[in-house]
Design a protein around this motif. Structure first.
Motif, PDB file in Angstrom:
ATOM      1  N   MET A 143       0.855  -1.183   0.000  1.00 54.57           N
ATOM      2  CA  MET A 143       0.000   0.000   0.000  1.00 54.57           C
ATOM      3  C   MET A 143       0.893   1.236   0.000  1.00 54.57           C
ATOM      4  O   MET A 143       1.830   1.330   0.797  1.00 54.57           O
ATOM      5  CB  MET A 143      -0.919  -0.013   1.226  1.00 54.57           C
ATOM      6  N   ASP A 181       0.620   5.423   0.153  1.00 52.66           N
ATOM      7  CA  ASP A 181      -0.234   6.588   0.409  1.00 52.66           C
ATOM      8  C   ASP A 181      -1.709   6.202   0.452  1.00 52.66           C
ATOM      9  O   ASP A 181      -2.579   6.890  -0.101  1.00 52.66           O
ATOM     10  CB  ASP A 181       0.002   7.672  -0.643  1.00 52.66           C
ATOM     11  N   GLU A 222      -3.248   3.642  -0.900  1.00 53.65           N
ATOM     12  CA  GLU A 222      -3.794   2.922  -2.052  1.00 53.65           C
ATOM     13  C   GLU A 222      -3.043   1.599  -2.247  1.00 53.65           C
ATOM     14  O   GLU A 222      -1.809   1.575  -2.226  1.00 53.65           O
ATOM     15  CB  GLU A 222      -3.662   3.768  -3.328  1.00 53.65           C
ATOM     16  N   LYS A 273      -1.282  -1.163  -4.213  1.00 52.10           N
ATOM     17  CA  LYS A 273      -0.554  -1.130  -5.470  1.00 52.10           C
ATOM     18  C   LYS A 273      -0.256  -2.523  -6.022  1.00 52.10           C
ATOM     19  O   LYS A 273      -0.159  -2.701  -7.223  1.00 52.10           O
ATOM     20  CB  LYS A 273       0.751  -0.356  -5.297  1.00 52.10           C
ATOM     21  N   GLU A 301      -1.795  -2.707  -9.516  1.00 53.24           N
ATOM     22  CA  GLU A 301      -2.794  -1.712  -9.882  1.00 53.24           C
ATOM     23  C   GLU A 301      -2.762  -1.419 -11.383  1.00 53.24           C
ATOM     24  O   GLU A 301      -1.732  -1.041 -11.941  1.00 53.24           O
ATOM     25  CB  GLU A 301      -2.546  -0.415  -9.116  1.00 53.24           C
ATOM     26  N   LEU A 330      -7.123  -6.611  -3.695  1.00 49.56           N
ATOM     27  CA  LEU A 330      -6.618  -6.047  -4.949  1.00 49.56           C
ATOM     28  C   LEU A 330      -6.733  -7.055  -6.084  1.00 49.56           C
ATOM     29  O   LEU A 330      -7.071  -6.688  -7.219  1.00 49.56           O
ATOM     30  CB  LEU A 330      -5.167  -5.593  -4.787  1.00 49.56           C
ATOM     31  N   LYS A 363     -10.286  -7.021  -7.248  1.00 47.75           N
ATOM     32  CA  LYS A 363     -10.568  -5.788  -7.988  1.00 47.75           C
ATOM     33  C   LYS A 363      -9.970  -5.826  -9.382  1.00 47.75           C
ATOM     34  O   LYS A 363     -10.627  -5.465 -10.365  1.00 47.75           O
ATOM     35  CB  LYS A 363     -10.029  -4.597  -7.204  1.00 47.75           C
ATOM     36  N   ASN A 410     -16.553   1.885   1.954  1.00 48.42           N
ATOM     37  CA  ASN A 410     -15.375   1.466   1.181  1.00 48.42           C
ATOM     38  C   ASN A 410     -14.144   1.147   2.025  1.00 48.42           C
ATOM     39  O   ASN A 410     -13.091   0.834   1.468  1.00 48.42           O
ATOM     40  CB  ASN A 410     -15.011   2.559   0.170  1.00 48.42           C
TER      41      ASN A 410
END
Length: 275
Positions: free
Chosen positions: A109, A111, A113, A115, A132, A221, A224, A237
């Protein structure tokens, strides 16, 4: 600038190497080597040494990153910057009892988010990975979730409470709803594997509460990037740190799952607030 496409392959290699070591230990392990962090919360030298190997290898790959890891760091949030989120052995209870469903889970992760994520299912030697924007893969084969299956034709995975039983009665009501309205419900005992199986189309959906970030970060992830969708039991979320998660193969199934969960969960939260 981090090259996530290259990094995810390096992380996958490290997970495979550590997974081979865990598989070797499984042949030698006995239950007298188990320790207890809490009620039904098991740990062994295998978890600890696997984590040491992973953290050492990940530190070399990305020296600036910090760690959020099950056995050595009990944080529930991360600040700005890069964090490896690591579960060295998701499914420890299965491992201890020689039930062959357990995995390594590693996410990065940055910041806030996600990755990249890798889930390595040790006994089947299946490496699920994603970064990502780069899609999701199983041993280099692209993954896509099932896209049109309704709840009535879905196989759903879940996890049972094992240490905090305060909302068990409500959970059982939710479970009954899914038992009556799906092809069936399965409990494998490793959330990272459950999520990876949603990405692979083996399950259409997954739900569980009282999970930690290291249980779900990598698998989320992967779901997703395979085209799936995720949220909390409330519909929010914050499913990485919010302690509840729903993963579904497509948005309409997510909505159907929310319809089964939310009314009961609202009652559960209201009862908790009154206590």
């Amino acid at each position: 600038m981090i090259n996530y496409a290259a990094l995810v392959h390096q992380v996958a290699g490290l997970c495979r190497e550590t997974g081979e070591w865990i598989a070797d230990q499984a042949m030698l392990f006995n239950r007298e080597q188990v320790e207890y962090k809490g009620r039904n919360d098991l740990v062994s030298y295998v978890d600890k040494e696997a984590e040491r190997r992973l953290l050492h290898g990940l530190s070399r790959l990305l020296p600036q990153a910090r760690f959020l890891s099950e056995e050595s760091n009990a944080q529930t949030q991360v600040a700005q910057g890069a964090y490896w989120i690591v579960d060295p052995l998701d499914g420890t209870t299965n491992f201890v009892h020689a039930v062959p469903v357990y995995a390594i889970s590693v996410a990065l992760m940055v910041d806030g988010e996600l990755k990249l994520g890798v889930v390595y299912e040790i006994n089947r030697k299946e490496c699920f990975c994603a970064y990502e924007g780069g899609g999701a893969y199983l041993n280099d084969t692209p993954l896509r979730c099932h896209t049109h299956t309704p709840l009535s034709a879905s196989l759903i995975a879940t996890g049972f409470p094992y240490y905090d039983f305060g909302l068990t009665a409500y959970y059982l009501r939710i479970l009954e709803r899914f038992m009556k309205n799906t092809h069936g419900v399965r409990r494998l005992g490793a959330a990272a594997v459950d999520l990876a199986y949603v990405a692979a189309g083996r399950f259409e959906g997954f739900f569980e509460y009282n999970l930690q970030a290291w249980d779900v970060a990598a698998g989320s992830l992967i779901v997703k990037e395979a085209g799936g969708c995720l949220c909390e039991f409330t519909g929010g979320n914050n499913y990485i740190f919010g302690r509840s998660i729903i993963a579904a193969a497509h948005p309409s199934l997510l909505n159907e799952m929310l319809e089964q969960i939310q009314p009961v969960w609202e009652e559960a939260l209201a009862s908790q607030n009154k206590a």
